[in-house]
Design a protein around this motif. Sequence first.
Motif, PDB file in Angstrom:
ATOM      1  N   ALA A 300      -2.058  -9.478   1.857  1.00 30.83           N
ATOM      2  CA  ALA A 300      -2.350  -7.957   1.703  1.00 30.83           C
ATOM      3  C   ALA A 300      -2.542  -7.382   3.221  1.00 30.83           C
ATOM      4  O   ALA A 300      -1.857  -6.743   3.768  1.00 30.83           O
ATOM      5  N   ILE A 301      -3.807  -8.133   3.829  1.00 30.69           N
ATOM      6  CA  ILE A 301      -4.096  -7.658   4.994  1.00 30.69           C
ATOM      7  C   ILE A 301      -3.246  -8.130   6.251  1.00 30.69           C
ATOM      8  O   ILE A 301      -3.021  -7.287   7.140  1.00 30.69           O
ATOM      9  N   PRO A 302      -3.009  -9.207   6.335  1.00 28.54           N
ATOM     10  CA  PRO A 302      -1.825  -9.753   7.331  1.00 28.54           C
ATOM     11  C   PRO A 302      -0.834  -8.875   7.408  1.00 28.54           C
ATOM     12  O   PRO A 302      -0.189  -8.287   8.298  1.00 28.54           O
ATOM     13  N   PHE A 303      -0.396  -8.385   6.231  1.00 29.69           N
ATOM     14  CA  PHE A 303       1.073  -7.690   5.921  1.00 29.69           C
ATOM     15  C   PHE A 303       0.624  -6.264   6.618  1.00 29.69           C
ATOM     16  O   PHE A 303       1.446  -5.575   7.543  1.00 29.69           O
ATOM     17  N   MET A 304      -0.391  -5.604   6.281  1.00 31.78           N
ATOM     18  CA  MET A 304      -0.704  -4.241   6.598  1.00 31.78           C
ATOM     19  C   MET A 304      -0.969  -4.191   8.152  1.00 31.78           C
ATOM     20  O   MET A 304      -0.639  -3.240   8.903  1.00 31.78           O
ATOM     21  N   ALA A 306       0.446  -6.126  10.267  1.00 31.42           N
ATOM     22  CA  ALA A 306       1.665  -6.134  10.916  1.00 31.42           C
ATOM     23  C   ALA A 306       2.308  -4.947  10.961  1.00 31.42           C
ATOM     24  O   ALA A 306       3.173  -4.528  11.967  1.00 31.42           O
ATOM     25  N   HIS A 307       2.279  -4.318   9.730  1.00 33.15           N
ATOM     26  CA  HIS A 307       3.096  -3.081   9.559  1.00 33.15           C
ATOM     27  C   HIS A 307       2.542  -2.072  10.680  1.00 33.15           C
ATOM     28  O   HIS A 307       3.323  -1.027  11.070  1.00 33.15           O
ATOM     29  N   THR A 308       1.306  -1.857  10.743  1.00 30.45           N
ATOM     30  CA  THR A 308       0.828  -0.942  11.406  1.00 30.45           C
ATOM     31  C   THR A 308       0.421  -1.243  12.976  1.00 30.45           C
ATOM     32  O   THR A 308       0.321  -0.459  13.813  1.00 30.45           O
ATOM     33  N   GLY A 309       0.821  -2.428  13.115  1.00 27.04           N
ATOM     34  CA  GLY A 309       0.417  -2.969  14.732  1.00 27.04           C
ATOM     35  C   GLY A 309      -0.838  -3.027  14.979  1.00 27.04           C
ATOM     36  O   GLY A 309      -1.186  -3.034  16.062  1.00 27.04           O
ATOM     37  N   LEU A 310      -1.747  -3.219  13.955  1.00 22.05           N
ATOM     38  CA  LEU A 310      -3.372  -3.045  14.208  1.00 22.05           C
ATOM     39  C   LEU A 310      -3.799  -4.549  13.733  1.00 22.05           C
ATOM     40  O   LEU A 310      -3.141  -4.947  12.660  1.00 22.05           O
ATOM     41  N   ASP A 311      -4.718  -5.269  14.520  1.00 20.95           N
ATOM     42  CA  ASP A 311      -5.202  -6.562  13.674  1.00 20.95           C
ATOM     43  C   ASP A 311      -6.356  -6.068  13.004  1.00 20.95           C
ATOM     44  O   ASP A 311      -7.531  -5.984  13.341  1.00 20.95           O
ATOM     45  N   LEU A 312      -6.020  -6.015  11.683  1.00 23.89           N
ATOM     46  CA  LEU A 312      -7.116  -5.647  10.680  1.00 23.89           C
ATOM     47  C   LEU A 312      -8.060  -6.662  10.275  1.00 23.89           C
ATOM     48  O   LEU A 312      -9.133  -6.423   9.604  1.00 23.89           O
ATOM     49  N   SER A 313      -7.587  -7.862  10.589  1.00 21.06           N
ATOM     50  CA  SER A 313      -8.419  -8.938  10.192  1.00 21.06           C
ATOM     51  C   SER A 313      -9.693  -9.215  10.915  1.00 21.06           C
ATOM     52  O   SER A 313     -10.782  -9.705  10.184  1.00 21.06           O
ATOM     53  N   GLN A 314      -9.956  -8.291  11.926  1.00 20.94           N
ATOM     54  CA  GLN A 314     -11.295  -8.236  12.572  1.00 20.94           C
ATOM     55  C   GLN A 314     -12.243  -7.510  11.813  1.00 20.94           C
ATOM     56  O   GLN A 314     -13.365  -7.186  12.350  1.00 20.94           O
ATOM     57  N   TYR A 315     -11.910  -6.695  10.763  1.00 19.53           N
ATOM     58  CA  TYR A 315     -12.989  -5.648  10.265  1.00 19.53           C
ATOM     59  C   TYR A 315     -13.368  -6.451   8.663  1.00 19.53           C
ATOM     60  O   TYR A 315     -12.457  -6.877   8.234  1.00 19.53           O
ATOM     61  N   THR A 347     -11.741   1.138   0.702  1.00 19.71           N
ATOM     62  CA  THR A 347     -12.245  -0.098   1.728  1.00 19.71           C
ATOM     63  C   THR A 347     -11.001  -0.580   2.219  1.00 19.71           C
ATOM     64  O   THR A 347      -9.838  -0.443   1.666  1.00 19.71           O
ATOM     65  N   LEU A 348     -11.051  -1.286   3.308  1.00 15.77           N
ATOM     66  CA  LEU A 348     -10.004  -1.880   3.694  1.00 15.77           C
ATOM     67  C   LEU A 348      -9.126  -3.049   3.047  1.00 15.77           C
ATOM     68  O   LEU A 348      -7.961  -2.869   2.680  1.00 15.77           O
ATOM     69  N   GLY A 349      -9.885  -3.982   2.189  1.00 10.91           N
ATOM     70  CA  GLY A 349      -9.549  -4.773   1.044  1.00 10.91           C
ATOM     71  C   GLY A 349      -8.673  -4.036  -0.090  1.00 10.91           C
ATOM     72  O   GLY A 349      -7.377  -4.248  -0.560  1.00 10.91           O
ATOM     73  N   ALA A 356       0.399  -3.518  -0.438  1.00 15.97           N
ATOM     74  CA  ALA A 356       1.248  -4.641  -0.632  1.00 15.97           C
ATOM     75  C   ALA A 356       1.767  -4.416  -1.892  1.00 15.97           C
ATOM     76  O   ALA A 356       2.948  -5.211  -2.317  1.00 15.97           O
ATOM     77  N   ILE A 357       1.652  -3.426  -2.666  1.00 19.12           N
ATOM     78  CA  ILE A 357       2.103  -3.249  -3.966  1.00 19.12           C
ATOM     79  C   ILE A 357       3.257  -2.177  -3.879  1.00 19.12           C
ATOM     80  O   ILE A 357       4.505  -2.297  -4.171  1.00 19.12           O
ATOM     81  N   SER A 358       3.129  -1.286  -3.246  1.00 24.50           N
ATOM     82  CA  SER A 358       4.020  -0.173  -3.031  1.00 24.50           C
ATOM     83  C   SER A 358       3.801   0.728  -1.642  1.00 24.50           C
ATOM     84  O   SER A 358       4.529   1.619  -1.756  1.00 24.50           O
ATOM     85  N   GLU A 359       3.106   0.159  -0.713  1.00 23.98           N
ATOM     86  CA  GLU A 359       3.038   0.757   0.416  1.00 23.98           C
ATOM     87  C   GLU A 359       2.345   2.097   0.182  1.00 23.98           C
ATOM     88  O   GLU A 359       2.726   3.396   0.900  1.00 23.98           O
ATOM     89  N   LEU A 360       1.444   2.283  -0.829  1.00 18.38           N
ATOM     90  CA  LEU A 360       0.817   3.461  -1.415  1.00 18.38           C
ATOM     91  C   LEU A 360       1.676   4.590  -1.981  1.00 18.38           C
ATOM     92  O   LEU A 360       1.326   5.469  -2.120  1.00 18.38           O
TER      93      LEU A 360
END
Length: 430
Positions: A300-304, A306-315, A347-349, A356-360
Amino acid sequence: MSRQMKFVAFLMAGPTSHHHAMWRHPQTENRFLDPAFWETLARTLEAGRFDAFFFADVLSFYNETVMARGGQMSLLDPVPLVAVMARATSRIGLGVTISTSFQEPYAIARVLSSLDVLSGGRIAWNIVTSAIEREAQIFGKDALLPRSERYDRAEEVLKACLDLWTGWPDGALVLDKESGDFIDEVKMRRTEITGKYVGATGVFTVPPSPQGHPVIMQAGSSPRGRDFAASYAELVFTLQHSLPDMQEFYADLKGRVDRAGRNPDDCAILVSVDPIIGETESIAREKQAYINDLVNPQLAIPFMSAHTGLDLSQYPVDQPIKDIPAETGSRGSFDVILQGTKASNLTLGEVAKRFAISELCPQVVGTPENVADELQEFFENKGCDGFIVTPTEMPGSFEAFTRSVVPILQKRGLFRKEYPGSSLRETIKA
């Protein structure tokens, strides 16, 4: 005739669509490398009188996690795939995504116009600006253009393509065997464009299709993306989360179209929905819970990211999504996420799992009548002009929708029973 819905099917040449567990569903066939599978699906959608289908596209693997876990990816170039599906059908529109970030206008104009001629005028071009650095790297580029310049290049590319496509006036193709005249060169118009990013000089080689040139489709959500859509798009694909969000986007974009000097009716706004259909509502809810539980949390987090172009794993995963800065990447994509989560303070999680289910986007769940009712509510309350129908299993989602929901909407007078003509532009304007 009263206002009627438009339907476009969302496809990807790979294991998933919006739902990243689609390939894991026991009834998904995973025949995405088999041309016969795509031909059969195209005929199914045409039998359901869909306006079109279109292939979203990703030019590289988002990252190793998405690749390893079967997330969103394109394993085939959609251009030849659309050509295969065009041969299996005669009326449905055929949409292909091509990024303006790497190819020159002539190459884009030539391949799309060739497809448009060979399909009898049924091609749509979904215009995107790449936001993933890996896509730049696979094309041998050091980096993407700065975010502020991506739509500037896109506008130059589109204007050049439109100029090339209008180089053939009526009667230019003579084909007179007796005189030996093939093309009336006096009538042909040269393109002479030199821009900051791209250019084109010369005479376009592909004659026009029955619809003149491909339908322009676009999915930008940022203010700049919306202005681009308002100026050029005939179909707009948008990710919204609820009826109020849809209504806000619909009113904003229609206003921009009007201010751009176009008729707002000439720009159809389609919102993404994921229908999950059961014989009873409880069965449909069980289906929804089953497929959603198959999403891998590690994806989920690696996909989001990549999709946004932001490294969200750091949060931290428990950090509220609204507190995460977004100075790089795709501003429009991140804004869509924020809009869909602001009411719940997720939250981010939590957001990543939903993404990852429906892109919201809404999962429209229930019996065929329930699904038809909800779509009618979105449509009649000016949330949209129609829908991007996104699958959760393949090809079962589309088979169930075309066989059970479409007849209900046709009976209610909300959707066509026959195609109005042979070209895509005729279909979307009817």
